[in-house]
Structure formats: C-alpha cells, structure tokens
Design an enzyme around this catalytic site. Structure first.
Site, PDB file in Angstrom:
ATOM      1  CE  LYS A 145      56.958  49.328  16.079  1.00 26.05           C
ATOM      2  NZ  LYS A 145      55.369  49.226  15.676  1.00 26.05           N
TER       3      LYS A 145
ATOM      4  N   GLY B 278      48.451  54.973  12.744  1.00 24.60           N
ATOM      5  CA  GLY B 278      46.886  55.751  12.237  1.00 24.60           C
ATOM      6  C   GLY B 278      46.962  55.329  10.828  1.00 24.60           C
TER       7      GLY B 278
END
Length: 259
Positions: free
Chosen positions: A100, A188
């Site tokens: 990632k 988030g």
C-alpha cells in the site's frame, strides 16, 4: 451472503473488508477483532515491523500467515523514493509482494501527495509489486493511478483517523464509474453506516483500522463493520428505488375503494 468473490491483483477474495493491525489495546483483542471482521487482508506500517526478524515481530507473531494476505504500507514516507525503498525492504524480508503506497507530505492533515504517489506507483508496478495506492478522492488522479498499473485504487473518504465519514460521495461515485480496477475506500470512516453508504456507492471494498481498534468494543465493532460491508454490497447489487420529490402511495387509490 451468497458467493460474491472479487479479485485484486489476480488474487481471489471473498471478504471485502481489509483491516489494519495497529492501535489495538492488546494482542488478544486484536486477534479476536480480526476473526470477527472476517478479513482476508491485513495491513500494517512497514516501519513498525522488525524486518530482520519478521516472524518474531510482536505485530505478526499472533497471526497465522497462511490465513491472511499481508498488505504492508509505506506510512511515514514523504517522497516516492522513500516509499519505494521501504517497499523493497519489505519484499526482501519476505513479507509480501503487495504494498500500500502511502505518502504524506503534511503531518497535520496526512493527506496523500498525489505527485509522489503516482511516481512511486509507476516504479513499483514496473518492479512487479501489486500496488494499492492510498490517494485523495480525486477522480483524475485515481484514473492516472489505474493507468500506471495499480491493482486497486484506495481513495480516502476523509483524512486518516478523523472518523468524519464520507465527505464527498459524489466524487467517490465518479471514481467508481471511471475505474475498471477495484476501488477500496481507505481512511476517514467512523462507523457502520459510513461503511454501508460507501458500499452502496459501488466501491469494491473497505480498508479501516482506527474505527475498529479504538472503539469501546473493538471485537463487536469489527463484526458490525463486516455486516455493514455485506449489507451495503447487497443494497448496491439490488438497486435502490429512485428518489422522488413527492410521496406516492404503496397501495393505489383503487385498492381503497369499497364496493
């Protein structure tokens, strides 16, 4: 839920929830939450791993490696060169060919640097990595990352760790429409309703850590996130009714007439 498998970088998956391994209160809670989530992919910061003795690292020693795909991330990197170096070290240590890419230039917002992220993605794809870049919810840069060879693109719903939920569902919807590789919402989200909404927008999966690890009951929250992914996915596949400005009776007026 009926069989609804998907692929990332040629790897077939059944779970659409990726889970981070940091921030948990202790290893036991961490492992129970991982089990409750049903995840098949675990992510962690490479900088928190002792690369000289991966098998003995406290983060991984409680996990059965054959059961999970490791998705190490380059958290802490501020340039493409730094992210590439971290990814190479992780692969050389035998951790994973998946990475990632996470490059943040601003320590206050931790928003991803799009230019450096694209650069790192191009380099790592050429070196044979399965690259999943974390990026802002910008449809243009997401498309460029796909064109660079990213196996999936991971736009944030809001800044990392804020729990603000999806700030711009319109952009996420556009990204899903524009890309042919999986779109995985990363960062988030705060609770199960955020997850369900993201899945209803048509994203392929969810990656999260803080909402589970920092919940009052991480194990219960992990299970709720798993169910939210499944519910949102089913709702997306089912096709919701169109929104209307005015009411319409579920039973026509003719059904109310008594002869």
């Amino acid at each position: 839920m009926s069989r609804d498998n998907w692929q990332v970088g040629g790897q077939e998956l059944s779970s659409r929830l990726f889970l981070g391994t940091g921030l948990f209160p202790d290893p036991y809670v961490q492992m129970e939450a991982i089990k409750a989530s049903g995840t098949e992919v675990l992510t962690f910061a490479i900088r928190r791993i002792h690369l000289d003795s991966v098998e003995d690292d406290s983060i991984l020693q409680h996990v059965e490696p054959q059961k999970y795909i490791y998705l190490p991330n380059t958290s802490g990197a501020t340039t493409a060169d730094e992210a590439v170096r971290i990814a190479r070290l992780a692969r050389a240590s035998g951790l994973s060919d998946w990475v990632k890419v996470e490059i943040s230039a601003n320590k206050r917002t931790l928003l991803p640097d799009p230019i450096e992220t694209l650069k790192a993605t191009e380099i790592l794809v050429k070196e044979g990595f399965t690259v999943l870049p974390y990026i802002s919810d910008d449809p243009v840069i997401c498309k460029k990352l796909e064109e660079a060879g990213a196996a999936a693109v991971m736009p944030g719903a809001a800044p990392i760790g804020t729990g603000l939920g999806i700030l711009n569902p319109y952009h996420l919807g556009l990204i899903v429409e524009e890309l042919s590789v999986p779109v995985i919402v990363d960062a988030g989200l705060g609770t199960a309703s955020d997850v369900a909404l993201a899945m209803e927008l048509g994203v392929s999966g969810i990656l999260m850590n803080t909402p589970v690890a920092k919940a009052k009951d991480p194990v219960m929250m992990a299970r709720s996130m798993r169910l939210a992914v499944e519910a949102g996915r089913l709702a997306y596949l089912s096709g919701r009714i169109p929104k209307k400005k005015y009411a319409s009776a579920s039973s026509g007026l003719e059904s109310l007439v008594i002869e």
